[in-house]
Design a protein around this motif. Structure first.
Motif, PDB file in Angstrom:
ATOM      1  N   GLN A  31       1.017  -1.301   0.271  1.00 59.04           N
ATOM      2  CA  GLN A  31       0.056  -0.003  -0.030  1.00 59.04           C
ATOM      3  C   GLN A  31       0.523   1.376   0.098  1.00 59.04           C
ATOM      4  OE1 GLN A  31      -2.673  -0.215   3.445  1.00 59.04           O
ATOM      5  NE2 GLN A  31      -4.315   0.072   2.525  1.00 59.04           N
ATOM      6  N   LYS A  32       2.103   1.726   0.813  1.00 63.03           N
ATOM      7  CA  LYS A  32       2.882   2.022   0.980  1.00 63.03           C
ATOM      8  C   LYS A  32       3.572   3.074  -0.275  1.00 63.03           C
ATOM      9  CE  LYS A  32       5.435   5.229   3.096  1.00 63.03           C
ATOM     10  NZ  LYS A  32       5.061   6.897   3.300  1.00 63.03           N
ATOM     11  N   VAL A  33       3.921   1.580  -1.255  1.00 65.17           N
ATOM     12  CA  VAL A  33       5.132   2.091  -2.517  1.00 65.17           C
ATOM     13  C   VAL A  33       3.601   2.357  -3.338  1.00 65.17           C
ATOM     14  CG1 VAL A  33       5.583   0.824  -4.111  1.00 65.17           C
ATOM     15  CG2 VAL A  33       6.458  -0.008  -1.553  1.00 65.17           C
ATOM     16  N   LEU A  34       2.344   1.304  -3.486  1.00 63.12           N
ATOM     17  CA  LEU A  34       1.582   2.613  -4.465  1.00 63.12           C
ATOM     18  C   LEU A  34       1.639   3.960  -3.968  1.00 63.12           C
ATOM     19  CD1 LEU A  34      -0.450   1.382  -6.639  1.00 63.12           C
ATOM     20  CD2 LEU A  34      -1.602   0.948  -5.554  1.00 63.12           C
ATOM     21  N   ARG A  35       1.055   3.785  -2.835  1.00 61.95           N
ATOM     22  CA  ARG A  35       0.619   5.595  -2.383  1.00 61.95           C
ATOM     23  C   ARG A  35       1.791   6.622  -2.872  1.00 61.95           C
ATOM     24  NH1 ARG A  35      -1.868   4.161   1.863  1.00 61.95           N
ATOM     25  NH2 ARG A  35       0.431   5.074   2.906  1.00 61.95           N
ATOM     26  N   ASP A  36       3.345   6.406  -2.316  1.00 64.56           N
ATOM     27  CA  ASP A  36       4.501   7.120  -2.794  1.00 64.56           C
ATOM     28  C   ASP A  36       4.297   7.282  -4.072  1.00 64.56           C
ATOM     29  OD1 ASP A  36       4.312   7.437  -0.063  1.00 64.56           O
ATOM     30  OD2 ASP A  36       5.781   6.187   0.891  1.00 64.56           O
ATOM     31  N   ALA A  37       4.839   6.108  -4.821  1.00 66.44           N
ATOM     32  CA  ALA A  37       4.840   6.123  -6.157  1.00 66.44           C
ATOM     33  C   ALA A  37       4.004   7.293  -7.113  1.00 66.44           C
ATOM     34  CB  ALA A  37       4.957   4.362  -6.371  1.00 66.44           C
ATOM     35  N   ILE A  38       2.451   6.471  -6.510  1.00 67.52           N
ATOM     36  CA  ILE A  38       1.690   7.904  -7.840  1.00 67.52           C
ATOM     37  C   ILE A  38       1.630   9.082  -7.147  1.00 67.52           C
ATOM     38  CG2 ILE A  38      -1.189   8.934  -7.406  1.00 67.52           C
ATOM     39  CD1 ILE A  38      -1.636   4.922  -7.253  1.00 67.52           C
ATOM     40  N   GLY A  39       1.922  10.131  -5.937  1.00 61.83           N
ATOM     41  CA  GLY A  39       1.711  10.556  -6.070  1.00 61.83           C
ATOM     42  C   GLY A  39       3.489  11.249  -5.772  1.00 61.83           C
ATOM     43  N   TYR A  40       4.928  10.965  -6.119  1.00 62.65           N
ATOM     44  CA  TYR A  40       5.084  11.068  -6.461  1.00 62.65           C
ATOM     45  C   TYR A  40       5.496  11.432  -7.966  1.00 62.65           C
ATOM     46  CZ  TYR A  40      10.782  12.103  -7.296  1.00 62.65           C
ATOM     47  OH  TYR A  40      11.476  12.074  -8.232  1.00 62.65           O
ATOM     48  N   PHE A  41       5.292  10.469  -8.828  1.00 61.70           N
ATOM     49  CA  PHE A  41       5.144  11.011 -10.492  1.00 61.70           C
ATOM     50  C   PHE A  41       4.097  11.982 -10.061  1.00 61.70           C
ATOM     51  CE2 PHE A  41       7.018   6.568  -9.887  1.00 61.70           C
ATOM     52  CZ  PHE A  41       7.955   6.826 -10.740  1.00 61.70           C
ATOM     53  N   TYR A  42       3.598  11.920  -9.261  1.00 59.30           N
ATOM     54  CA  TYR A  42       2.299  13.743  -9.672  1.00 59.30           C
ATOM     55  C   TYR A  42       3.177  14.553  -9.210  1.00 59.30           C
ATOM     56  CZ  TYR A  42      -1.241  16.914  -8.431  1.00 59.30           C
ATOM     57  OH  TYR A  42      -2.001  18.384  -8.586  1.00 59.30           O
ATOM     58  N   ASN A  43       4.057  14.492  -9.033  1.00 57.19           N
ATOM     59  CA  ASN A  43       4.867  15.905  -8.632  1.00 57.19           C
ATOM     60  C   ASN A  43       5.234  15.687  -9.436  1.00 57.19           C
ATOM     61  OD1 ASN A  43       3.807  17.390  -6.133  1.00 57.19           O
ATOM     62  ND2 ASN A  43       4.906  15.675  -4.409  1.00 57.19           N
ATOM     63  N   VAL A  44       6.273  14.835 -10.487  1.00 58.81           N
ATOM     64  CA  VAL A  44       6.911  15.070 -11.583  1.00 58.81           C
ATOM     65  C   VAL A  44       6.834  15.960 -12.555  1.00 58.81           C
ATOM     66  CG1 VAL A  44       8.448  13.374 -12.690  1.00 58.81           C
ATOM     67  CG2 VAL A  44       8.611  12.706 -10.317  1.00 58.81           C
ATOM     68  N   ALA A  45       5.251  15.127 -12.407  1.00 60.19           N
ATOM     69  CA  ALA A  45       4.562  15.496 -13.778  1.00 60.19           C
ATOM     70  C   ALA A  45       4.332  16.911 -13.632  1.00 60.19           C
ATOM     71  CB  ALA A  45       3.276  15.504 -13.795  1.00 60.19           C
ATOM     72  N   ARG A  46       4.415  17.690 -12.028  1.00 60.90           N
ATOM     73  CA  ARG A  46       4.103  19.221 -12.212  1.00 60.90           C
ATOM     74  C   ARG A  46       5.162  20.064 -12.276  1.00 60.90           C
ATOM     75  NH1 ARG A  46       2.100  19.755  -6.623  1.00 60.90           N
ATOM     76  NH2 ARG A  46       1.632  22.297  -6.906  1.00 60.90           N
ATOM     77  N   SER A  47       6.676  19.489 -12.488  1.00 59.42           N
ATOM     78  CA  SER A  47       7.981  19.505 -12.581  1.00 59.42           C
ATOM     79  C   SER A  47       8.476  20.168 -11.443  1.00 59.42           C
ATOM     80  CB  SER A  47       8.302  21.525 -13.235  1.00 59.42           C
ATOM     81  OG  SER A  47       7.977  21.132 -14.791  1.00 59.42           O
ATOM     82  N   ARG A  48       8.572  18.731 -10.338  1.00 66.46           N
ATOM     83  CA  ARG A  48       9.169  19.082  -8.739  1.00 66.46           C
ATOM     84  C   ARG A  48       9.298  17.795  -8.478  1.00 66.46           C
ATOM     85  NH1 ARG A  48       5.626  22.940  -4.456  1.00 66.46           N
ATOM     86  NH2 ARG A  48       5.783  24.715  -5.995  1.00 66.46           N
ATOM     87  N   ALA A  49      10.488  17.187  -9.018  1.00 63.10           N
ATOM     88  CA  ALA A  49      11.625  15.637  -9.020  1.00 63.10           C
ATOM     89  C   ALA A  49      11.757  16.642  -7.868  1.00 63.10           C
ATOM     90  CB  ALA A  49      11.813  15.700  -9.798  1.00 63.10           C
ATOM     91  N   SER A  50      12.505  17.444  -7.916  1.00 63.15           N
ATOM     92  CA  SER A  50      13.831  17.727  -6.665  1.00 63.15           C
ATOM     93  C   SER A  50      12.962  17.279  -5.453  1.00 63.15           C
ATOM     94  CB  SER A  50      14.078  19.427  -6.772  1.00 63.15           C
ATOM     95  OG  SER A  50      15.206  19.589  -5.588  1.00 63.15           O
ATOM     96  N   TYR A  51      14.193  16.964  -4.633  1.00 60.21           N
ATOM     97  CA  TYR A  51      14.260  17.039  -3.437  1.00 60.21           C
ATOM     98  C   TYR A  51      13.596  17.999  -1.856  1.00 60.21           C
ATOM     99  CZ  TYR A  51      14.878  15.155   1.872  1.00 60.21           C
ATOM    100  OH  TYR A  51      15.298  15.240   3.231  1.00 60.21           O
TER     101      TYR A  51
END
Length: 653
Positions: A31-51
């Motif tokens: 559950q954690k992997v799926l939720r975090d992956a979706i959230g992160y790649f959403y941020n990447v799509a918003r040009s926010r890949a950076s830590y």
């Protein structure tokens, strides 16, 4: 049987099932992997890949929480106090510095202003960070990420040709240097200026710099999002960390944003790092263990990063207590060093519940937990360049010594992406392939095999494995194709592991010419090259040999002296030491030397090294070998007496 009895029996059965197969843990982790992956790649799509965005969010969410704790060694410490039982007390050797998230954020923004407008740093630059463990390192690191620049973490022990190579290979334009570790780079400054005249070296005045970035009058700079490399994707480079790899000079391993974020989200979750956590590390911040798996998960969660300027077994628990640590990081040697210390009141007077790292040996695993009252051991397997890590958060008795422990569901899923392959019995460094198909096969139960990790898109390998900056040859050497079917691609770990009947993974050994000593990878080829530079030998072979009560392998050099020095070995030893101590990191200087009249190569001009790896110390199998050991700053004959002193810990390698 009544309905209640059936329910109780069913509950008991499900608990037994879960205890054996870890179904609940697997389900929560998935559950954690799926939720975090979706959230992160959403941020990447918003040009926010950076830590940076996650760090900034933590600073704004937890302004009053402590972000960094640092037991700073006093410059002129008073005499060490002792208690009634004669134990040395180290409390008065340190001044505890703490910074809240609000203070840290402001210092980062103000240093960002100085970097941008005083030093001209932009998002296009790669900047060298040459610094010991201290708040300065983290503040400088986060300021560079704010601007969008790429930090390159230099090993402050490096000097000479290896250091010049590190700066050159990463196209570093400026290096910011901590005054407490500036010696090696000062020794190399003339060579840097000659070979890399465009590189700027900045020796920082730490006290003055902190006065400036804490001054209310100093302007702040929060870079506009559009200047912080908005084009970056999840696999883009966020920083460079150097690894000795298997041969030659250090290589700059590319750390991706995905690695930094997923280490923060998933690794932190597995090791139970949250906003209440205080992670204490004495491991060098220029290594990925402390940087990627210590600092990143902790600041991400809103916890406190506690750093020790350098590891000290004697004051380790005192510093952990002063900092208020709940977690500690280790490498295997650290745990043994701590076990070898005399009992001390602070070894139990601390709040550390979880110790995590890699290389904790099975034989001392439970002793370490019991003596220091550690509840859980978080052993993991990873390498700096590896695209993924394995983990084992171990409580109780099950899983002692393993570096991967999951339930049956995750084990099944990982069986498609992490495998151990059978090795060639004729060549232990090569994967065995079926003569009929040319394909590899899985290693059997408890059979050592090389760990491979699947490249999900073989047509675009860099999205899974970024490799080494500016070194395509080294990058390609870590990829093997056509393993289980034509066209597939896998990352080669270069390490042997084995899997038991419960699906647990255990580290066995390293492949190739690299051995590990003092928590560092030592390249045998590099050491051989530097030994030859002493001009005393015709040929040399360097291997790592095991020494009782020491982790890893100590450097052992077999040397064929030139005719000029065969009759004066003592002079040769002195020349060898004088040369290597200047050209190699201290941990890479051979601990043992043996002279041989001839070193025979095979028909392929390679010297078979396995014959030397099982050298029996101190006098060889028949008791007639003459071996020299490095005692301080000189080589002397290894006798039964000196060997006994080494084994007892009286003499230190």
């Amino acid at each position: 049987m009544s309905g209640l009895e059936l329910a109780v029996a069913g509950l008991a059965g499900s608990q037994l099932l879960d205890a054996k197969y870890h179904v609940k843990e697997d389900f929560l982790l998935m559950q954690k992997v799926l939720r975090d992956a979706i959230g992160y790649f959403y941020n990447v799509a918003r040009s926010r890949a950076s830590y940076w965005y996650y760090f900034e969010a933590a600073c704004l969410k937890y302004p009053d929480r402590t972000a960094i704790a640092f037991p700073r060694p006093k410059k002129n410490p008073p005499p060490i106090r002792t208690d009634m039982e004669g134990n040395k007390l180290y409390d008065n050797q340190f001044d505890l510095e703490t910074y809240t998230y609000k203070q840290l954020y402001l210092m980062v923004l103000k240093l960002s202003y100085l970097l941008k407008y005083q030093y001209g740093v932009t998002a296009a630059h790669t900047i060298g960070v040459d610094c010991m463990n201290k708040p300065l390192f983290i503040i400088l690191w986060m300021a560079l990420w704010n601007i969008g620049a790429t930090p390159a973490f230099l090993n402050f022990n490096s000097q000479g040709t290896p250091l010049v190579h590190c700066i050159k290979i990463a196209s570093i334009s400026q290096v910011f240097i901590d005054p407490d570790c500036s010696g090696p780079i000062k020794e190399t400054e003339e060579q840097i200026n000659k070979e890399l005249p465009g590189v700027q070296l900045h020796y920082l005045n730490e006290e003055e710099l902190f006065r400036v970035i804490q001054d209310k009058a100093t302007p702040k700079h929060r870079a506009e999002d559009k200047t912080r490399r908005p084009e970056d994707s999840d696999h883009s480079c966020c920083l460079l960390i150097y690894t000795s790899g298997t041969t030659g000079l250090p290589k700059s391993a590319i750390m991706s944003w995905r690695k930094a974020i997923m280490a923060s989200k998933l690794f932190g979750y597995i090791m139970k790092v949250d906003k209440e956590s205080n992670v204490f590390t004495a491991m060098p911040l220029y290594h990925s263990t402390a940087a990627m798996l210590g600092v990143c998960p902790t600041l991400f969660a809103g916890g406190c990063v506690s750093v020790s300027q350098k590891f000290s077994a004697k004051s380790f628990w005192t510093q952990a207590r002063l900092a208020g640590a709940t977690h500690m990081q280790y490498v295997g040697e650290v745990c043994r060093y701590l076990l070898n210390t005399s009992p001390h009141p602070d070894q139990l007077n601390h709040g550390v519940r979880i110790a995590y790292g890699n290389g904790l040996r099975k034989d001392i695993w439970q002793d370490f937990k019991q003596r220091f009252h550690i509840e859980g051991i978080g052993e993991f397997y990873a390498s700096t360049e590896s695209p993924i890590a394995t983990t084992n958060l171990q409580y109780g008795e099950f899983g002692v010594g393993a570096c991967r422990k999951y339930g049956s569901i995750i084990n099944f899923i990982l069986s498609f992406s992490q495998v151990l392959v059978k090795m060639d019995p004729e060549d232990s460094e090569e994967i065995w392939r079926d003569p009929k198909t040319g394909l590899a096969t899985l290693a059997g139960e408890n059979e050592p095999g090389e760990l491979l990790m699947k490249i999900l898109n073989p047509a675009n390998i860099e999205k899974t494995f970024q490799g080494y900056y500016g070194n395509k040859k080294a990058t390609s050497s870590k990829i093997i194709q056509d393993v289980f079917r034509k066209g597939d691609a896998w990352f080669r770990s270069g390490d042997l592991l084995k899997m038991d009947q419960d699906g647990l993974y255990y580290f066995v050994d390293r492949l190739g010419d690299t051995f590990r000593w003092k928590s560092e990878n030592v390249s045998a080829t590099e050491v051989e090259n530097e030994l030859m530079g002493s001009k005393t030998m015709n040929q040399t072979v360097v291997v790592g040999v095991r020494v009782p009560k020491y982790e890893g392998r100590a450097g052992f050099a077999v040397i064929d002296l030139t005719d000029e020095y065969k009759s004066k070995p003592e002079e040769a030893l002195s020349m060898i030491y004088d040369h290597t101590i200047k050209s190699l990191p201290k941990y890479a200087v051979p601990q043992f030397i043996k002279f041989s009249d001839s070193i025979e190569a095979q028909h392929n001009h390679k010297v078979p090294k396995n014959q030397f790896k099982n050298q029996i110390l101190p006098l060889g199998e028949d008791g007639t070998d003459v071996i020299y050991w490095l005692n301080g700053n000189r080589y002397e004959k290894l006798t039964d007496e000196s060997w006994a002193q080494i084994n007892s810990g009286t003499y230190k390698l």
